[in-house]
Design an enzyme around this catalytic site. Structure first.
Site, PDB file in Angstrom:
ATOM      1  N   ASP A   9     107.754  24.481 134.078  1.00 18.04           N
ATOM      2  CA  ASP A   9     108.100  24.935 132.739  1.00 18.04           C
ATOM      3  C   ASP A   9     108.201  23.693 131.859  1.00 18.04           C
ATOM      4  O   ASP A   9     108.420  22.584 132.360  1.00 18.04           O
ATOM      5  CB  ASP A   9     109.435  25.676 132.791  1.00 18.04           C
ATOM      6  CG  ASP A   9     109.991  25.957 131.412  1.00 18.04           C
ATOM      7  OD1 ASP A   9     109.309  26.630 130.622  1.00 18.04           O
ATOM      8  OD2 ASP A   9     111.107  25.482 131.135  1.00 18.04           O
ATOM      9  N   ASP A  11     109.897  23.425 128.121  1.00 16.48           N
ATOM     10  CA  ASP A  11     111.148  23.268 127.369  1.00 16.48           C
ATOM     11  C   ASP A  11     112.359  23.382 128.274  1.00 16.48           C
ATOM     12  O   ASP A  11     112.574  24.402 128.925  1.00 16.48           O
ATOM     13  CB  ASP A  11     111.227  24.316 126.254  1.00 16.48           C
ATOM     14  CG  ASP A  11     110.198  24.072 125.172  1.00 16.48           C
ATOM     15  OD1 ASP A  11     110.298  23.043 124.492  1.00 16.48           O
ATOM     16  OD2 ASP A  11     109.294  24.913 125.022  1.00 16.48           O
TER      17      ASP A  11
END
Length: 217
Positions: A9, A11
């Site tokens: 991922d 953020d």
């Protein structure tokens, strides 16, 4: 089955952008005389619903809110807060170890391609990743689509990959794609429930990648 790829991922995982984004929203709310409840923020982490949810909440307290007028200033503030921020501690070590082992790397994010590619460029990480799958092209998390697309681009099966996430929504997305998943919460998400993850680490420095690979083999 041997691990051949790592999918991160973006953020809050590769970089702690979550803190800057949350601060910018808190500042906007306070400028309008309203406090942003952290429990509401937790509901949108890892999804693509952040802006819509925040503007809707602000409009419930302040009449005449114009999102299009406020959005440019908020984005500028986020970029200002991120100027001096690098990758999360330990991330570069993981990426270097992955390269030394010949593992391919991908990103699966609910954010837009413009944001993710721009931030990867800013951090000097863009060339590290073979696949960057984003929420403006695929269904956002907790749907598994970004992870399924990353698997296809990297040419690996779910059993040959490991996902790294910082939010429960992200963990659910990776697990829905049947990928073994490591949760590495950031300070904003550390109090949330990561019971669906195969492994939870307090940071990327808590265990070396070699040990993570061994644990999830």
């Amino acid at each position: 089955m041997a691990t051949r790829a790592l999918i991160f991922d973006f953020d809050g995982t590769l970089a702690d952008t979550e803190a800057a984004v949350l601060q910018s929203w808190r500042e906007m709310f306070r400028d309008h005389g309203v406090e942003l409840p952290i429990d509401v923020w937790h509901t949108v982490i890892g999804t693509q619903n952040t802006a819509a949810t925040m503007f809707k909440l602000l409009a419930e307290h302040v009449a005449g809110i114009d999102p299009e007028r406020l959005r440019p200033g908020m984005r500028a503030r986020v970029r200002e807060l991120l100027e001096a921020e690098g990758p999360r501690e330990g991330v570069l070590g993981y990426l270097d170890e992955a390269a030394a082992r010949g593992l391919t790397l991908g990103v699966a994010s609910s954010s837009s391609g413009g944001w993710v590619h721009g931030q990867l460029d800013r951090l000097g990480l863009a060339t590290r990743f073979t696949s960057v799958e984003t929420g403006d092209v695929h269904a956002a998390k907790p749907c598994p689509d970004t992870y399924l697309a990353a698997l296809a681009t990297l040419g690996v099966t779910a059993a040959e990959a490991i996902a790294f996430e910082d939010s429960p929504h992200g963990v659910r997305a990776a697990k829905a794609a049947n990928i073994p998943t490591v949760a590495v919460p950031n300070p904003i998400t550390a109090s949330l429930d990561f019971g669906h993850a195969d492994l939870v680490l307090p940071s990327f420095t808590a265990k070396p990648l070699a040990e993570v690979l061994e644990l999830l083999a």
